[in-house]
Scaffold this motif. Structure first.
Motif, short mmCIF file in Angstrom:
data_model
loop_
_atom_site.label_atom_id
_atom_site.label_comp_id
_atom_site.label_asym_id
_atom_site.label_seq_id
_atom_site.Cartn_x
_atom_site.Cartn_y
_atom_site.Cartn_z
N GLU A 1 0.83 -1.21 0.00
CA GLU A 1 0.00 0.00 0.00
C GLU A 1 0.87 1.26 0.00
N TYR A 2 1.95 1.23 0.80
CA TYR A 2 2.82 2.40 0.86
C TYR A 2 3.49 2.64 -0.50
N GLY A 3 3.91 1.56 -1.15
CA GLY A 3 4.57 1.68 -2.44
C GLY A 3 3.67 2.27 -3.50
N GLU A 4 2.38 1.95 -3.44
CA GLU A 4 1.43 2.50 -4.41
C GLU A 4 1.28 4.01 -4.25
N LYS A 5 1.37 4.48 -3.02
CA LYS A 5 1.22 5.91 -2.75
C LYS A 5 2.53 6.67 -2.83
N ASN A 6 3.65 5.96 -2.83
CA ASN A 6 4.97 6.59 -2.86
C ASN A 6 5.83 5.90 -3.92
N PRO A 7 5.67 6.31 -5.18
CA PRO A 7 6.29 5.60 -6.30
C PRO A 7 7.73 6.03 -6.61
N GLU A 8 8.35 6.83 -5.77
CA GLU A 8 9.68 7.35 -6.09
C GLU A 8 10.72 6.24 -6.23
N THR A 9 11.73 6.50 -7.05
CA THR A 9 12.76 5.49 -7.30
C THR A 9 14.18 6.02 -7.17
N LYS A 10 14.34 7.31 -6.88
CA LYS A 10 15.70 7.86 -6.84
C LYS A 10 15.99 8.49 -5.48
N VAL A 11 17.13 8.13 -4.92
CA VAL A 11 17.51 8.57 -3.57
C VAL A 11 18.94 9.09 -3.58
N LEU A 12 19.18 10.10 -2.78
CA LEU A 12 20.52 10.67 -2.62
C LEU A 12 21.04 10.32 -1.23
N ILE A 13 22.20 9.65 -1.20
CA ILE A 13 22.90 9.36 0.06
C ILE A 13 24.07 10.34 0.17
N SER A 14 24.10 11.11 1.25
CA SER A 14 25.15 12.10 1.44
C SER A 14 26.06 11.71 2.59
N SER A 15 27.35 12.01 2.42
CA SER A 15 28.35 11.75 3.46
C SER A 15 29.43 12.80 3.38
N SER A 16 30.35 12.77 4.31
CA SER A 16 31.46 13.73 4.30
C SER A 16 32.39 13.47 3.12
N PHE A 17 32.29 12.31 2.49
CA PHE A 17 33.11 11.98 1.33
C PHE A 17 32.47 12.42 0.02
N GLY A 18 31.20 12.76 0.08
CA GLY A 18 30.48 13.17 -1.12
C GLY A 18 29.13 12.50 -1.22
N ASP A 19 28.47 12.70 -2.36
CA ASP A 19 27.12 12.20 -2.57
C ASP A 19 27.10 10.96 -3.46
N ILE A 20 26.11 10.11 -3.19
CA ILE A 20 25.89 8.90 -3.97
C ILE A 20 24.42 8.87 -4.37
N GLU A 21 24.16 8.79 -5.67
CA GLU A 21 22.78 8.71 -6.15
C GLU A 21 22.44 7.26 -6.47
N ILE A 22 21.27 6.85 -6.02
CA ILE A 22 20.83 5.47 -6.19
C ILE A 22 19.48 5.44 -6.90
N GLU A 23 19.36 4.53 -7.86
CA GLU A 23 18.08 4.27 -8.51
C GLU A 23 17.56 2.93 -8.02
N LEU A 24 16.32 2.89 -7.57
CA LEU A 24 15.71 1.68 -7.04
C LEU A 24 14.91 0.98 -8.13
N TYR A 25 14.98 -0.34 -8.14
CA TYR A 25 14.29 -1.12 -9.17
C TYR A 25 12.80 -1.27 -8.84
N LYS A 26 11.97 -1.13 -9.87
CA LYS A 26 10.53 -1.28 -9.67
C LYS A 26 10.11 -2.74 -9.54
N ASP A 27 10.93 -3.66 -10.05
CA ASP A 27 10.55 -5.07 -9.99
C ASP A 27 10.93 -5.74 -8.67
#
Length: 237
Positions: free
Chosen positions: A67-93
């Motif tokens: 139910e939560y996934g249906e209402k929140n379909p986002e797939t891209k997340v930014l992880i930040s650290s003191s070393f820099g940023d990492i962008e992640i794409e999440l799989y829909k399957d």
């Protein structure tokens, strides 16, 4: 006789006036007491999970994340650290893992957790810490639940894939520990024990240079970095 009548009449008026004032004063006091009770009663609200979501358990995990996934379909997340940023794409399957990750990001679970395990030319792992706040968050969100595996046939660990950490004890179904993930950077020759046993639910789309740098920091015998590498996370889209 007239003087006596006037005197008695005055006394009657005086007592009547006093009685009226007494009644008026009494009435005002009664109204005041009705509007302002002597003691204000405060009801302490029950403790609730963030945004009133229920605690996740092994019994409700599939329904809740579906139910939560249906209402929140986002797939891209930014992880930040003191070393820099990492962008992640999440799989829909891998919908349960995607929804779980988005849920934890939006509940600020990952904020002030660490990259707590680093193995050069293999993986870096995040989502844990030795802070009391991390265990408190887990207790509030759902301390005991595991994610059903969503292992996709033919999908293997490659440079930059993101997988869920696994609970080993009594876990023949390869269920995922929900709060920790690892980014793979080792050669395919070191994936024999990973492929088919861990759910791969995303990939790094930007920031593998940051992953490489983090993987090379000094760590103790348990692969825990000597200096804590704090992270934060937010949903991009």
């Amino acid at each position: 006789m007239m003087k006596l009548f006037i005197y008695l009449f005055g006394i009657v008026l005086l007592f009547g006036s006093c009685e009226d004032k007494k009644k008026a004063s009494q009435t005002e006091t009664e109204i005041e007491n009705e509007i302002k009770p002597e003691k204000e009663i405060k009801i302490k609200p029950e403790k609730e999970n963030p945004q009133n979501y229920p605690e996740i358990t092994n019994e409700n995990v599939v329904q809740f994340l579906t139910e939560y996934g249906e209402k929140n379909p986002e797939t891209k997340v930014l992880i930040s650290s003191s070393f820099g940023d990492i962008e992640i794409e999440l799989y829909k399957d891998t919908p349960l893992h995607r929804a779980n990750f988005i849920y934890l990001v939006k509940q600020h679970y990952f904020d002030e957790t660490f990259f707590h395990r680093v193995v050069p030319n293999f993986i870096i792992q995040a989502g844990n810490s030795d802070l009391v706040s991390t265990q408190k968050k887990r207790a509030e969100l759902g301390k005991e639940y595991l994610l059903p595996s969503e292992i996709i046939p033919g999908r293997v660990h490659e440079y930059g894939t993101v997988s869920g950490a696994k609970e080993y004890r009594e876990n023949p179904d390869n269920r995922t520990a929900p709060y920790e993930f690892f980014i793979f950077l080792g050669p395919k020759t070191s994936t024999t024990h990973l492929n088919g046993n861990y759910t791969i639910f995303g990939k790094v789309t930007k920031g593998m240079d940051v992953v490489e740098e983090i993987s090379k920091v000094k760590a103790d015998d348990g692969d825990w970095p000597l200096n804590n590498i704090y992270i934060s996370a937010k949903v991009l889209e």
